[in-house]
Design a protein around this motif. Structure first.
Motif, PDB file in Angstrom:
ATOM      1  N   ASP A  98       0.817  -1.211   0.000  1.00 16.95           N
ATOM      2  CA  ASP A  98       0.000   0.000   0.000  1.00 16.95           C
ATOM      3  C   ASP A  98       0.855   1.267   0.000  1.00 16.95           C
ATOM      4  N   SER A  99       1.998   1.221   0.663  1.00 16.25           N
ATOM      5  CA  SER A  99       2.846   2.392   0.793  1.00 16.25           C
ATOM      6  C   SER A  99       3.482   2.843  -0.523  1.00 16.25           C
ATOM      7  N   VAL A 100       3.504   1.960  -1.527  1.00 24.21           N
ATOM      8  CA  VAL A 100       4.146   2.306  -2.797  1.00 24.21           C
ATOM      9  C   VAL A 100       3.187   2.301  -3.972  1.00 24.21           C
ATOM     10  N   LYS A 101       1.935   1.941  -3.750  1.00 25.83           N
ATOM     11  CA  LYS A 101       0.960   1.918  -4.840  1.00 25.83           C
ATOM     12  C   LYS A 101       0.840   3.293  -5.482  1.00 25.83           C
ATOM     13  N   GLY A 102       0.864   3.302  -6.803  1.00 27.96           N
ATOM     14  CA  GLY A 102       0.784   4.543  -7.539  1.00 27.96           C
ATOM     15  C   GLY A 102       2.128   5.178  -7.806  1.00 27.96           C
ATOM     16  N   ARG A 103       3.189   4.705  -7.133  1.00 30.69           N
ATOM     17  CA  ARG A 103       4.529   5.250  -7.319  1.00 30.69           C
ATOM     18  C   ARG A 103       5.523   4.215  -7.839  1.00 30.69           C
ATOM     19  N   PHE A 104       5.412   2.976  -7.352  1.00 26.03           N
ATOM     20  CA  PHE A 104       6.317   1.895  -7.767  1.00 26.03           C
ATOM     21  C   PHE A 104       5.570   0.924  -8.675  1.00 26.03           C
ATOM     22  N   THR A 105       6.285   0.333  -9.627  1.00 27.87           N
ATOM     23  CA  THR A 105       5.700  -0.652 -10.522  1.00 27.87           C
ATOM     24  C   THR A 105       6.651  -1.819 -10.725  1.00 27.87           C
ATOM     25  N   ILE A 106       6.183  -3.027 -10.427  1.00 27.85           N
ATOM     26  CA  ILE A 106       6.976  -4.223 -10.674  1.00 27.85           C
ATOM     27  C   ILE A 106       6.642  -4.756 -12.067  1.00 27.85           C
ATOM     28  N   SER A 107       7.652  -5.266 -12.761  1.00 33.44           N
ATOM     29  CA  SER A 107       7.459  -5.835 -14.083  1.00 33.44           C
ATOM     30  C   SER A 107       8.568  -6.837 -14.359  1.00 33.44           C
ATOM     31  N   ARG A 108       8.470  -7.536 -15.472  1.00 35.97           N
ATOM     32  CA  ARG A 108       9.504  -8.508 -15.827  1.00 35.97           C
ATOM     33  C   ARG A 108       9.661  -8.585 -17.331  1.00 35.97           C
ATOM     34  N   ASP A 109      10.839  -9.041 -17.751  1.00 38.30           N
ATOM     35  CA  ASP A 109      11.135  -9.311 -19.145  1.00 38.30           C
ATOM     36  C   ASP A 109      11.608 -10.758 -19.195  1.00 38.30           C
ATOM     37  N   ASN A 110      10.713 -11.654 -19.571  1.00 40.45           N
ATOM     38  CA  ASN A 110      11.037 -13.078 -19.553  1.00 40.45           C
ATOM     39  C   ASN A 110      12.181 -13.432 -20.507  1.00 40.45           C
ATOM     40  N   ALA A 111      12.262 -12.747 -21.633  1.00 40.26           N
ATOM     41  CA  ALA A 111      13.317 -13.023 -22.605  1.00 40.26           C
ATOM     42  C   ALA A 111      14.692 -12.733 -22.028  1.00 40.26           C
ATOM     43  N   LYS A 112      14.775 -11.780 -21.088  1.00 41.46           N
ATOM     44  CA  LYS A 112      16.042 -11.414 -20.463  1.00 41.46           C
ATOM     45  C   LYS A 112      16.201 -12.001 -19.068  1.00 41.46           C
ATOM     46  N   ASN A 113      15.230 -12.791 -18.620  1.00 36.84           N
ATOM     47  CA  ASN A 113      15.235 -13.361 -17.267  1.00 36.84           C
ATOM     48  C   ASN A 113      15.434 -12.277 -16.211  1.00 36.84           C
ATOM     49  N   THR A 114      14.780 -11.148 -16.406  1.00 34.27           N
ATOM     50  CA  THR A 114      15.014  -9.985 -15.567  1.00 34.27           C
ATOM     51  C   THR A 114      13.723  -9.456 -14.955  1.00 34.27           C
TER      52      THR A 114
END
Length: 119
Positions: free
Chosen positions: A61-77
């Motif tokens: 809740d403290s980071v919603k709207g400011r932080f975003t998690i994501s991934r790039d499967n092709a880069k294993n990142t």
């Protein structure tokens, strides 16, 4: 076995942005969930964000709207985009992976990367 290496930490002014990266290697196919955690000096490590193998995302809740998690499967990142940073976001950010192999659940951690937000 899974190995995790974080990068992207550093010094940033309040209100600024930073993107963290976590490169995974090893038995990547066994990873069920990946996430980011933060630990400030003298404080307990706390959950920041996570993403499941199926793509389900959760943010603290403290980071919603400011932080975003994501991934790039092709880069294993795995990534954590941090915007509008605040001094209270300062800490060591660690990448976590939870695996399931032979019906056994295991948790792996990277070495962490320091993020310092100045006032």
């Amino acid at each position: 076995q899974v190995q995790l290496v974080e990068s992207g930490g550093g010094l940033v002014q309040a209100g600024g942005s930073r993107r963290l990266s976590c490169v995974a290697s090893g038995n990547i196919a066994s990873i069920n969930v990946m996430g980011w955690y933060r630990q400030a000096p003298g404080k307990q490590r706390e959950f920041v964000a996570s993403i499941t193998r199926g793509g389900t995302i959760s943010h603290a809740d403290s980071v919603k709207g400011r932080f975003t998690i994501s991934r790039d499967n092709a880069k294993n990142t795995l990534y954590l985009q941090m915007n509008r940073l605040k001094p209270e976001n300062t800490g060591v950010y660690s990448c976590n992976a939870v695996t399931i192999t032979m019906a056994t659940q295991s948790s792996y951690w990277g070495q962490g990367t320091q993020v310092t937000v100045s006032s």
